[in-house]
Design an enzyme around this catalytic site. Structure first.
Site, PDB file in Angstrom:
ATOM      1  N   HIS A   1       0.843  -1.202   0.000  1.00 18.42           N
ATOM      2  CA  HIS A   1       0.000   0.000   0.000  1.00 18.42           C
ATOM      3  C   HIS A   1       0.877   1.250   0.000  1.00 18.42           C
ATOM      4  O   HIS A   1       1.610   1.505   0.946  1.00 18.42           O
ATOM      5  CB  HIS A   1      -0.901  -0.026   1.238  1.00 18.42           C
ATOM      6  CG  HIS A   1      -1.807   1.143   1.360  1.00 18.42           C
ATOM      7  ND1 HIS A   1      -1.762   2.023   2.418  1.00 18.42           N
ATOM      8  CD2 HIS A   1      -2.809   1.578   0.555  1.00 18.42           C
ATOM      9  CE1 HIS A   1      -2.691   2.940   2.267  1.00 18.42           C
ATOM     10  NE2 HIS A   1      -3.339   2.695   1.143  1.00 18.42           N
ATOM     11  N   ARG A   2       0.833   1.983  -1.108  1.00 16.72           N
ATOM     12  CA  ARG A   2       1.718   3.140  -1.322  1.00 16.72           C
ATOM     13  C   ARG A   2       3.181   2.710  -1.189  1.00 16.72           C
ATOM     14  O   ARG A   2       4.015   3.419  -0.634  1.00 16.72           O
ATOM     15  CB  ARG A   2       1.386   4.285  -0.358  1.00 16.72           C
ATOM     16  CG  ARG A   2      -0.072   4.737  -0.424  1.00 16.72           C
ATOM     17  CD  ARG A   2      -0.387   5.842   0.574  1.00 16.72           C
ATOM     18  NE  ARG A   2      -1.837   5.926   0.775  1.00 16.72           N
ATOM     19  CZ  ARG A   2      -2.431   6.598   1.745  1.00 16.72           C
ATOM     20  NH1 ARG A   2      -1.702   7.280   2.615  1.00 16.72           N
ATOM     21  NH2 ARG A   2      -3.744   6.612   1.865  1.00 16.72           N
TER      22      ARG A   2
ATOM     23  N   GLU B   1       0.277  -0.464  -4.689  1.00 13.68           N
ATOM     24  CA  GLU B   1      -0.784   0.523  -4.896  1.00 13.68           C
ATOM     25  C   GLU B   1      -0.156   1.892  -4.759  1.00 13.68           C
ATOM     26  O   GLU B   1       0.709   2.108  -3.901  1.00 13.68           O
ATOM     27  CB  GLU B   1      -1.884   0.326  -3.844  1.00 13.68           C
ATOM     28  CG  GLU B   1      -3.073   1.265  -3.974  1.00 13.68           C
ATOM     29  CD  GLU B   1      -2.926   2.559  -3.195  1.00 13.68           C
ATOM     30  OE1 GLU B   1      -3.764   3.464  -3.376  1.00 13.68           O
ATOM     31  OE2 GLU B   1      -1.960   2.687  -2.400  1.00 13.68           O
TER      32      GLU B   1
ATOM     33  N   ASP C   1      -0.906   6.428  -5.685  1.00 12.04           N
ATOM     34  CA  ASP C   1      -1.902   7.471  -5.958  1.00 12.04           C
ATOM     35  C   ASP C   1      -1.356   8.442  -6.998  1.00 12.04           C
ATOM     36  O   ASP C   1      -0.199   8.872  -6.903  1.00 12.04           O
ATOM     37  CB  ASP C   1      -2.227   8.236  -4.682  1.00 12.04           C
ATOM     38  CG  ASP C   1      -2.615   7.310  -3.540  1.00 12.04           C
ATOM     39  OD1 ASP C   1      -3.784   6.924  -3.488  1.00 12.04           O
ATOM     40  OD2 ASP C   1      -1.736   6.972  -2.716  1.00 12.04           O
TER      41      ASP C   1
ATOM     42  N   HIS D   1      -0.414  11.127  -2.484  1.00 13.09           N
ATOM     43  CA  HIS D   1      -1.759  10.835  -1.990  1.00 13.09           C
ATOM     44  C   HIS D   1      -2.565  12.074  -1.620  1.00 13.09           C
ATOM     45  O   HIS D   1      -3.700  12.250  -2.075  1.00 13.09           O
ATOM     46  CB  HIS D   1      -1.686   9.909  -0.775  1.00 13.09           C
ATOM     47  CG  HIS D   1      -3.025   9.625  -0.166  1.00 13.09           C
ATOM     48  ND1 HIS D   1      -3.572  10.418   0.828  1.00 13.09           N
ATOM     49  CD2 HIS D   1      -3.944   8.660  -0.431  1.00 13.09           C
ATOM     50  CE1 HIS D   1      -4.761   9.945   1.158  1.00 13.09           C
ATOM     51  NE2 HIS D   1      -5.010   8.885   0.409  1.00 13.09           N
TER      52      HIS D   1
ATOM     53  N   GLU E   1      -4.307   4.223  -8.272  1.00 15.47           N
ATOM     54  CA  GLU E   1      -5.524   4.927  -7.867  1.00 15.47           C
ATOM     55  C   GLU E   1      -5.453   6.355  -8.387  1.00 15.47           C
ATOM     56  O   GLU E   1      -4.567   7.122  -7.997  1.00 15.47           O
ATOM     57  CB  GLU E   1      -5.711   4.942  -6.354  1.00 15.47           C
ATOM     58  CG  GLU E   1      -6.982   5.692  -5.961  1.00 15.47           C
ATOM     59  CD  GLU E   1      -7.184   5.870  -4.470  1.00 15.47           C
ATOM     60  OE1 GLU E   1      -7.972   6.767  -4.085  1.00 15.47           O
ATOM     61  OE2 GLU E   1      -6.566   5.126  -3.695  1.00 15.47           O
TER      62      GLU E   1
ATOM     63  N   LYS F   1      -6.654   9.986  -8.312  1.00 16.58           N
ATOM     64  CA  LYS F   1      -7.354  10.845  -7.370  1.00 16.58           C
ATOM     65  C   LYS F   1      -8.364  11.727  -8.111  1.00 16.58           C
ATOM     66  O   LYS F   1      -8.188  12.055  -9.280  1.00 16.58           O
ATOM     67  CB  LYS F   1      -6.370  11.731  -6.606  1.00 16.58           C
ATOM     68  CG  LYS F   1      -5.225  10.979  -5.951  1.00 16.58           C
ATOM     69  CD  LYS F   1      -5.693   9.865  -5.029  1.00 16.58           C
ATOM     70  CE  LYS F   1      -6.232  10.369  -3.712  1.00 16.58           C
ATOM     71  NZ  LYS F   1      -6.547   9.243  -2.784  1.00 16.58           N
TER      72      LYS F   1
ATOM     73  N   ASP G   1       0.482  -2.053   4.535  1.00 12.53           N
ATOM     74  CA  ASP G   1       1.600  -1.134   4.750  1.00 12.53           C
ATOM     75  C   ASP G   1       2.855  -1.892   5.169  1.00 12.53           C
ATOM     76  O   ASP G   1       3.970  -1.371   5.056  1.00 12.53           O
ATOM     77  CB  ASP G   1       1.260  -0.138   5.861  1.00 12.53           C
ATOM     78  CG  ASP G   1       0.064   0.741   5.532  1.00 12.53           C
ATOM     79  OD1 ASP G   1      -0.100   1.107   4.363  1.00 12.53           O
ATOM     80  OD2 ASP G   1      -0.706   1.067   6.473  1.00 12.53           O
TER      81      ASP G   1
END
Length: 238
Positions: A8-9, A35, A37, A50, A109, A111, A229
């Site tokens: 995640h990120r 993942e 953003d 993000h 993702e 935004k 994470d």
């Protein structure tokens, strides 16, 4: 089928989120995908970040879309996480793709960008075409309109709806937009829901799971991917 391990990120529990260090840690620790953003800078460059503003990561009271890429690149977004990450810079999506090639797939993702929604979607799809990386990507969003734009631009690209409420009509939206996946928050999932989504041919990738016991339970239910994470929760997973 082997479950997809998704950072995640990046590996954002042990390195500053959405940075080169976080993505390199994800690779080092055996993640299959990360993942991240994506949004636009003032001069309409695709950047990986993000938040809408820079206060949390860079200590700057400015919005991301009020600054050009060159000025964003001058900011230190690592020191707020730890002194050892001083000098980490905001990355462009192109830079992340170059880093990820032959190492990681990407869950991008996009935004919400208001009136620039269509532009950011087009820029992402165009870049994936240019980099010949479309097959390694899922484009995801909470926003149905954004996903609809992406589908109208590309009938083949993998798309996923992100949601955190059971009130979202995920199955209806997935069928309307011909999505490949759903990305529900783990708290609203049940084993029955997982089977229901998969029964309709949808991948189920859930977020953000930082507890090994919960990850094991979700894996037992048959989810396709888990975002975390902390990659160490997958340590004993083979």
């Amino acid at each position: 089928m082997k479950m997809i391990k998704i950072g995640h990120r990046g590996a954002s529990g042990i390195a500053p989120e959405n940075t080169r260090s976080a993505f390199l840690k994800a690779i080092e620790l055996g993640m299959d995908m990360v993942e991240l953003d994506v949004q636009l800078s003032k001069d309409e460059e695709l950047i990986v970040f993000h938040d809408k503003d820079l206060k949390r990561m860079a200590g700057v009271k400015r919005t991301v879309n009020s600054m050009d890429l060159l000025d964003l690149k001058a900011l230190d977004i690592g020191s707020s996480f730890g002194d050892e990450f001083k000098g980490e810079r905001i990355m462009t999506l192109k830079e992340v793709i170059e880093l990820a090639k032959e190492k990681l797939s990407l869950n991008i993702e996009i935004k919400e960008m208001g009136r620039k929604r269509k532009l950011v979607v087009k820029k992402v799809i165009d870049l994936l075409e240019e980099e010949d990386f479309k097959s390694e990507v899922i484009i995801s969003s909470f926003n149905k309109k954004l996903l609809n734009m992406a589908r109208s631009m590309d009938k083949d690209i993998s798309l996923a709806l992100i949601f955190s409420s059971s009130r979202v009509k995920a199955l209806k939206i997935s069928q309307e937009l011909k999505l490949q996946a759903v990305h529900p928050h783990h708290s609203i999932l049940t084993e029955g829901k997982v089977k229901g989504y998969k029964g309709l041919g949808l991948m189920v990738n859930t977020w953000t799971v930082n507890d090994k016991e919960k990850a094991d339970e979700l894996c037992g239910w048959g989810v396709d991917g888990i975002m975390t994470d902390f990659p160490k929760i997958f340590k004993n997973e083979e």
